[in-house]
Design an enzyme around this catalytic site. Structure first.
Site, PDB file in Angstrom:
ATOM      1  CB  SER A 113       2.813  30.399 -36.395  1.00 17.47           C
ATOM      2  OG  SER A 113       2.612  31.817 -36.146  1.00 17.47           O
ATOM      3  NE  ARG A 167       5.300  32.082 -27.025  1.00 20.98           N
ATOM      4  CZ  ARG A 167       4.643  30.753 -27.377  1.00 20.98           C
ATOM      5  NH1 ARG A 167       4.572  29.946 -26.791  1.00 20.98           N
ATOM      6  NH2 ARG A 167       4.803  30.686 -28.786  1.00 20.98           N
ATOM      7  CG  LEU A 189      -2.999  62.216 -26.392  1.00 24.89           C
ATOM      8  CD1 LEU A 189      -1.503  61.379 -26.820  1.00 24.89           C
ATOM      9  CD2 LEU A 189      -2.249  63.084 -25.601  1.00 24.89           C
ATOM     10  CD  GLU A 209       9.277  35.886 -28.335  1.00 22.12           C
ATOM     11  OE1 GLU A 209       9.536  34.707 -28.754  1.00 22.12           O
ATOM     12  OE2 GLU A 209      10.373  36.598 -28.436  1.00 22.12           O
ATOM     13  CB  THR A 214      11.106  33.372 -36.739  1.00 20.40           C
ATOM     14  OG1 THR A 214      10.687  33.343 -35.401  1.00 20.40           O
ATOM     15  CG2 THR A 214      10.143  33.849 -37.781  1.00 20.40           C
ATOM     16  N   PRO A 216      11.933  32.837 -42.738  1.00 21.21           N
ATOM     17  CG  PRO A 216      13.299  33.698 -44.592  1.00 21.21           C
ATOM     18  CD  PRO A 216      13.403  32.950 -43.607  1.00 21.21           C
ATOM     19  CG  PHE A 252      -1.978  23.942 -33.041  1.00 21.33           C
ATOM     20  CD1 PHE A 252      -1.613  25.139 -32.569  1.00 21.33           C
ATOM     21  CD2 PHE A 252      -2.000  23.067 -31.927  1.00 21.33           C
ATOM     22  CE1 PHE A 252      -1.408  25.840 -31.551  1.00 21.33           C
ATOM     23  CE2 PHE A 252      -1.999  23.318 -30.755  1.00 21.33           C
ATOM     24  CZ  PHE A 252      -1.834  24.991 -30.397  1.00 21.33           C
ATOM     25  NE  ARG A 288      -6.197  70.479 -26.765  1.00 24.24           N
ATOM     26  CZ  ARG A 288      -5.795  70.961 -27.883  1.00 24.24           C
ATOM     27  NH1 ARG A 288      -4.669  72.070 -27.787  1.00 24.24           N
ATOM     28  NH2 ARG A 288      -6.346  70.963 -29.129  1.00 24.24           N
TER      29      ARG A 288
END
Length: 397
Positions: free
Chosen positions: A142, A256, A351, A376, A136, A138, A396, A281
């Site tokens: 993808s 992956r 919670l 990934e 990867t 900057p 794509f 609780r």
């Protein structure tokens, strides 16, 4: 009847062999002893606990699914179960194993020469050498085909220039697998530019890794920027096999696959946390678990967890049989990350205000999964992979 986790509504454990259960339980014990008591502090302080790396190596977790070269040679299903237990502890610590084994070691295993495998893999399996995987950039996430990192040949050397970003373990790594565009000669003697992998010792002049600070996710792990300026390497630093994007993509498939399992670990741990919490609780005079709305939330979460675990197990069986196809991995990564993050968020809501503290795991898991869902291959990328499989039309661009 054997004791089973309360979340195992479908007796999924019955589908596992004794060897698989042994691997799972060994990693679960490690997580219970070494991770759970400390992870809240590591996460708060943004500390990668490097003291755990030798212990991970001793457990055989580095490259555990690879055969030979000092690797454990475990099955894909066993590897998946181990990743589920590690991510039940923390996604960032599961990522350490993924970067070392599924990415850096797999890159050498799948694309390297026999000499490179013999030199590096035994040391990496033993944790004596830590690796990272620099794909990867900057401006190339993808779309790795748009990378700008280059390698040029000068006599008996390769010279690398460029930048990488979000590279796990880079600041502590001994070697980096760097992917760069390099002149490549085909069988007919024609030279074209293709993506190639290089083994780069991180003490090579011109190589610099800088830890990315101020993260809101994956705080108990390490991601870095890499800058390379005239990094000179010997001719045999190049990975000779599989020129082009097929090289790094085959490693991404390994990572992956592990994520499809790991995400279910974070989801399961979140459900187990609120099962215990809601039983203790008290609200309006009775346990929170005794209210219909709470039970609905628990049932919905457990249903999705069981479906995701069955999906991961099916992928493991297919991989062990040599029948796993790339689009199937996208099914697992997309579905299980998306499912897990929703489970963790809902668990945090059960919670109440206590859920935003480090005393409880769901919000930490949810924050980590924001990263897991992105790296990934983003949701969008995996959606388009499946769309392409369904329609035969790549969308794509």
């Amino acid at each position: 009847m054997p004791d089973r986790p309360a979340t195992d509504l479908l007796n999924i454990e019955d589908q596992l062999t004794a060897e698989e259960l042994q691997v799972r339980d060994k990693v679960a014990d490690f997580v219970d002893r070494r991770v759970r008591p400390n992870i809240a502090k590591w996460y708060e302080d943004a500390v990668l606990p490097t003291e755990l790396l030798p212990e991970m190596a001793e457990l055989g977790l580095f490259g555990m699914h690879l055969q030979g070269y000092g690797c454990a040679g475990r099955s894909a299903t066993e590897y998946g179960l181990a990743m589920q237990e590690m991510e039940a502890g923390d996604s960032g610590l599961r990522t350490v194993i993924s970067v070392q084994g599924s990415l850096a070691m797999s890159a050498i295993y799948k694309n390297g020469s026999e000499e490179q495998k013999q030199k590096w893999l035994p040391k990496m399996a033993a944790g004596e050498v830590i690796g990272c995987f620099g794909l990867t950039e900057p401006t190339a996430g993808s779309d790795p085909s748009s990378m700008t990192t280059t390698a040029r040949r000068e006599g008996d050397e390769w010279v690398l220039n460029g930048q990488k970003r979000w590279i796990g373990l880079a600041a502590i790594a001994d070697i980096a697998i760097i992917w760069a565009k390099a002149p490549t000669e085909d069988k007919d003697g024609n030279t074209t530019e293709k993506v190639r992998g290089f083994i780069v010792p991180t003490d090579t002049p011109g190589f610099k890794a800088t830890v990315i600070d101020a993260k809101l996710s994956m705080r108990a792990s390490q991601q870095c920027d890499i800058d390379m300026e005239e990094v000179r390497l010997p001719a045999d630093a190049i990975l000779p096999e599989n020129p082009g994007l097929r090289g790094p993509f085959s490693c991404l498939s390994e990572a992956r696959y592990g994520i499809a399992w790991g995400a279910m670990g974070a989801a399961r741990d979140s459900i187990e946390t609120i099962l215990e919490y809601s039983a203790e609780r008290l609200q309006f005079g009775k346990p929170l678990a005794g209210y219909q709305l709470t039970q609905k939330k628990l049932a919905d979460m457990a249903l999705e967890l069981n479906k995701g675990q069955l999906l991961a197990l099916h992928l493991g069986r297919l991989k062990d049989a040599g029948e796993l196809e790339p689009h199937m991995i996208s099914v697992g990564k997309l579905n299980n990350c998306r499912t897990a993050i929703e489970i963790c968020r809902e668990a945090r809501a059960v919670l109440g205000g206590n859920g935003i503290t480090g005393d409880y795991s769901p919000l930490r898991h949810a924050n980590n999964l924001e990263s897991v869902r992105t790296y990934e291959g983003t949701d969008e990328v995996h959606t388009l992979i499946l769309g392409n499989k369904l329609t035969g039309i790549p969308a794509f661009r």
